[in-house]
Design a protein around this motif. Structure first.
Motif, short mmCIF file in Angstrom:
data_model
loop_
_atom_site.label_atom_id
_atom_site.label_comp_id
_atom_site.label_asym_id
_atom_site.label_seq_id
_atom_site.Cartn_x
_atom_site.Cartn_y
_atom_site.Cartn_z
N PHE A 148 -13.83 30.21 62.60
CA PHE A 148 -14.84 31.26 62.46
C PHE A 148 -16.09 30.76 62.58
O PHE A 148 -17.22 31.41 62.42
CB PHE A 148 -14.68 31.98 61.14
CG PHE A 148 -13.48 32.76 60.76
CD1 PHE A 148 -13.15 34.13 61.19
CD2 PHE A 148 -12.63 32.18 59.90
CE1 PHE A 148 -11.92 34.37 61.19
CE2 PHE A 148 -11.29 32.73 59.54
CZ PHE A 148 -10.99 33.87 60.08
N PHE A 159 -15.52 39.32 59.33
CA PHE A 159 -14.95 40.61 59.69
C PHE A 159 -16.00 41.80 59.82
O PHE A 159 -17.18 41.68 58.94
CB PHE A 159 -13.73 40.91 58.93
CG PHE A 159 -12.66 39.97 59.11
CD1 PHE A 159 -11.68 39.68 60.22
CD2 PHE A 159 -12.65 38.94 58.10
CE1 PHE A 159 -10.71 38.64 60.15
CE2 PHE A 159 -11.60 37.87 57.91
CZ PHE A 159 -10.76 37.69 58.92
N THR A 160 -15.71 42.75 60.44
CA THR A 160 -16.54 44.02 60.25
C THR A 160 -15.76 45.02 59.51
O THR A 160 -14.51 44.91 59.41
CB THR A 160 -16.90 44.55 61.49
OG1 THR A 160 -15.67 44.73 62.49
CG2 THR A 160 -17.92 43.80 62.31
N THR A 161 -16.22 45.94 58.64
CA THR A 161 -15.41 47.16 57.94
C THR A 161 -16.50 48.16 57.83
O THR A 161 -17.66 48.03 58.24
CB THR A 161 -15.21 46.54 56.63
OG1 THR A 161 -14.11 47.44 56.13
CG2 THR A 161 -16.36 46.22 55.79
N TRP A 163 -21.78 40.33 66.42
CA TRP A 163 -21.99 41.12 65.28
C TRP A 163 -23.14 40.55 64.45
O TRP A 163 -24.11 41.59 64.24
CB TRP A 163 -20.92 40.84 64.17
CG TRP A 163 -19.57 41.24 64.73
CD1 TRP A 163 -19.23 42.41 65.48
CD2 TRP A 163 -17.93 41.05 64.24
NE1 TRP A 163 -17.73 42.72 65.61
CE2 TRP A 163 -17.35 41.69 64.80
CE3 TRP A 163 -17.56 39.80 63.47
CZ2 TRP A 163 -15.65 41.59 64.84
CZ3 TRP A 163 -16.10 39.79 63.02
CH2 TRP A 163 -15.53 40.53 63.91
N GLU A 188 -13.86 34.06 69.96
CA GLU A 188 -13.99 34.30 68.50
C GLU A 188 -15.32 34.35 68.09
O GLU A 188 -15.95 35.17 67.47
CB GLU A 188 -13.07 33.48 67.62
CG GLU A 188 -13.05 33.85 66.05
CD GLU A 188 -12.45 35.19 65.66
OE1 GLU A 188 -12.53 35.70 64.82
OE2 GLU A 188 -11.55 35.81 66.47
N PRO A 225 -5.13 44.24 56.65
CA PRO A 225 -5.95 44.49 55.32
C PRO A 225 -5.70 45.20 54.17
O PRO A 225 -4.49 45.83 54.16
CB PRO A 225 -7.03 45.27 56.35
CG PRO A 225 -6.23 46.01 57.23
CD PRO A 225 -5.00 45.15 57.51
N LYS A 237 -10.16 42.99 54.97
CA LYS A 237 -9.50 42.07 55.70
C LYS A 237 -9.71 40.37 55.29
O LYS A 237 -10.93 40.26 55.13
CB LYS A 237 -9.79 42.15 57.32
CG LYS A 237 -8.82 41.30 58.20
CD LYS A 237 -7.37 41.92 58.27
CE LYS A 237 -6.80 41.06 59.31
NZ LYS A 237 -6.35 39.61 58.89
N GLY A 274 -12.90 34.02 56.52
CA GLY A 274 -13.21 34.63 57.55
C GLY A 274 -14.46 35.47 57.59
O GLY A 274 -15.35 35.60 56.67
N SER A 327 -8.51 36.25 56.82
CA SER A 327 -7.96 35.47 57.55
C SER A 327 -6.48 35.73 57.58
O SER A 327 -5.68 35.77 56.79
CB SER A 327 -8.35 34.08 57.22
OG SER A 327 -7.33 33.09 58.22
N THR A 383 -18.82 38.95 55.15
CA THR A 383 -18.71 37.39 55.29
C THR A 383 -18.28 36.55 53.86
O THR A 383 -19.14 36.81 52.73
CB THR A 383 -20.08 36.80 55.82
OG1 THR A 383 -20.49 37.21 56.75
CG2 THR A 383 -19.92 35.26 56.07
N ILE A 430 -18.24 37.01 66.75
CA ILE A 430 -18.88 37.01 65.43
C ILE A 430 -20.57 36.98 65.75
O ILE A 430 -21.19 37.65 65.05
CB ILE A 430 -18.54 35.56 64.67
CG1 ILE A 430 -17.11 35.75 64.32
CG2 ILE A 430 -19.23 35.51 63.59
CD1 ILE A 430 -16.35 34.91 63.68
#
Length: 507
Positions: free
Chosen positions: A235, A475-477, A401, A394, A501, A492, A473, A494, A466, A398
């Motif tokens: 990440f 992620f977006t949510t 984002w 990857e 999730p 979610k 990890g 890793s 984060t 990130i």
């Protein structure tokens, strides 16, 4: 679920009738260079390796550093978290107790834990010790581990929560790697011996083998003088130090700390039908029980293999006509393996302190290929470009984002998102406004000791999640809403922890 660099001190042992010049050219002339280059390519701080052939230690070496700050070197006694390589110790202990008629591997779990429940009440009544040791529940691989790994849950609480693991597969038919299954099986040991799992395994296996550095629990590892520190590049694309995992609550599934000097003794015993230095440690019948295939993973030809399966705490396959037994172990910051090939009287163990790399397994196959006299192909150089491409994608994702963090305002007032949320399996999380960063939210994972995550608003109802522990990890949510009211949020972690999730519902 699931899932070595610089140079350093090493020991090369060659004794008895096994001469160094009888070893494959790759082992004699190229192994050191191959490892050093691989550690550099894969950004691995430290690695330890042992190779056993025909009852002799051919290679036992440490490479690189156990601590990138102090530059303390890895040696043959450096401790690593060997994680799921612990499982064969648990399975061997239970197979020994069965051999001694203290239990039967076909005993139902409810014989020892009458209140134990699984998602399906019919399965609850049928599930046995053998089922638990062969991952037979039908759950997905790593299912439940986000709730259990590094958590504050006791062993009893983890076993209780297994009733919430809804299988996606069929009982005794589909393979799904399950850490809580091994915990459950291991917790039967104190029921029949009066000793905790960690004491029984130490007394019956670790101590008789003279594995003097090995610990059955990881508690206090940060204070151990020759323990490797955990690292990752996941990440972030750069090496980061991680906190040590705290997984003694899953002890029978993966809490052992060990080193290559000790694991070489374990492998010698495996290769000598349960004997070490001429002394019987466990009966051959016990080892054979762990190696009998309990679960078919595949019976179709894949590459150089025609079958793969799982015994009790050990994987097995055919590889170029030889039967290979192996297991890997993954904890945050560590990936390790053990492997033995009885027909070749060959054992290999490789321990590393960087979890985001394939080199530890590629090196194992490189050594197998050398002993099986296969044409040389640099497996590390072959696989590395694809790995780096995937890592680049990857990191680019990130970074993309993060570029969307522009001070946008979420569709609802910030306080609308705060409060307590619950997932039946996990428990609760608390979301609050982050004090030092107005506009951000902070998630506290209440079933973990020190796990937090920041939520930063991006746009289009999407937030960047984060974790404070980099290994979990980035992620977006998006929050779930109904009639302008927040109802829940999917979280979610890793894939190294768990693939799916979790949905948390706002209370």
């Amino acid at each position: 679920m699931r899932k070595l660099i610089c140079f350093l001190s090493f020991i090369l042992l060659c004794t008895g009738t096994t001469k160094l010049n009888a070893q494959p050219t790759f082992i004699k002339d190229s192994l050191n260079t191959y490892i050093e280059q691989g550690m550099q390519d894969w950004n691995i701080p430290g690695l330890a390796i042992a190779i056993i052939k025909d009852g002799k230690i051919i290679v036992m070496k440490g490479f690189g550093v156990r601590d990138v700050t102090t530059k303390a070197p890895v040696d043959e006694n450096t401790l690593f978290m060997i994680a799921s390589n612990s499982k064969l110790f648990t399975a061997t202990s239970l197979a020994q107790l069965a051999y001694d008629h203290k239990l039967s591997l076909n005993d139902k779990i409810i014989k020892y834990f009458p209140d134990f429940q699984l998602y399906d009440s019919a399965v609850t009544k049928m599930v046995t010790i053998h089922d638990m040791l062969s991952h037979h529940l039908g759950t997905k691989t790593f299912q439940g581990d986000f709730s259990f790994w590094d958590s504050k849950n006791s062993r009893h609480e983890i076993m209780y929560k297994m009733r919430y693991l809804k299988p996606s597969g069929t009982f005794r038919q589909d393979f799904g790697y399950c850490n809580s299954c091994f915990l459950t099986a291991g917790e039967i040991i104190p029921k029949v011996t009066g000793k905790p799992w960690e004491v029984y395994v130490y007394d019956s296996l670790i101590q008789p083998l003279g594995m003097e550095h090995t610990q059955t629990l990881g508690y206090g590892i940060s204070r151990m003088p020759n323990a490797a520190k955990p690292h990752t590049t996941a990440f972030a694309g750069k090496l980061q130090l991680l906190p040590y995992d705290q997984v003694d609550n899953l002890g029978p599934a993966g809490s052992l700390l060990s080193c290559v000097s000790d694991l070489s003794k374990w492998l010698m015993m495996q290769l000598d039908s349960g004997r070490y230095n001429g002394k019987r440690i466990v009966p051959w019948e016990v080892l054979r029980t762990t190696r009998d295939m309990a679960t078919i993973i595949s019976s179709r030809k894949r590459g150089d293999s025609h079958f793969s399966g799982y015994g009790l705490g050990i994987f097995e396959t055919d590889y170029h006509g030889k039967q290979i037994f192996w297991h890997t172990g993954g904890a945050f910051g560590f990936v390790t393996n053990t492997c033995f090939v009885p027909e070749e009287n060959l054992g290999i163990t490789i321990l590393t302190n960087q979890d985001n790399q394939d080199f530890f397994e590629l090196l194992r196959y490189q050594i197998l290929n050398a002993y099986l006299k296969l044409p040389f192909e640099n497996l590390s150089k072959t696989v590395l470009p694809g790995f780096l491409d995937e890592e680049t994608r990857e990191i680019k994702k990130i970074d993309g984002w993060k570029d969307r963090i522009k001070g946008n305002t979420p569709p609802l007032p910030l306080k609308s998102y705060t409060g307590q949320y619950e997932n039946t399996l996990y428990g609760t999380i608390t979301i609050s406004e982050e004090r030092n960063n107005p506009g951000n939210l902070l998630i506290k994972f209440n079933s973990h000791q020190n796990l937090l995550a920041t939520l930063q608003y991006l746009d289009n109802d999407e937030w960047l999640l984060t974790y404070n522990n980099p290994a979990f990890g980035v992620f977006t949510t998006s929050f779930l809403t109904k009639n302008n009211t927040v109802t829940g949020i999917p979280i979610k972690a890793s894939d190294f922890v768990e693939f799916d999730p979790y949905l948390f519902i706002k209370k």
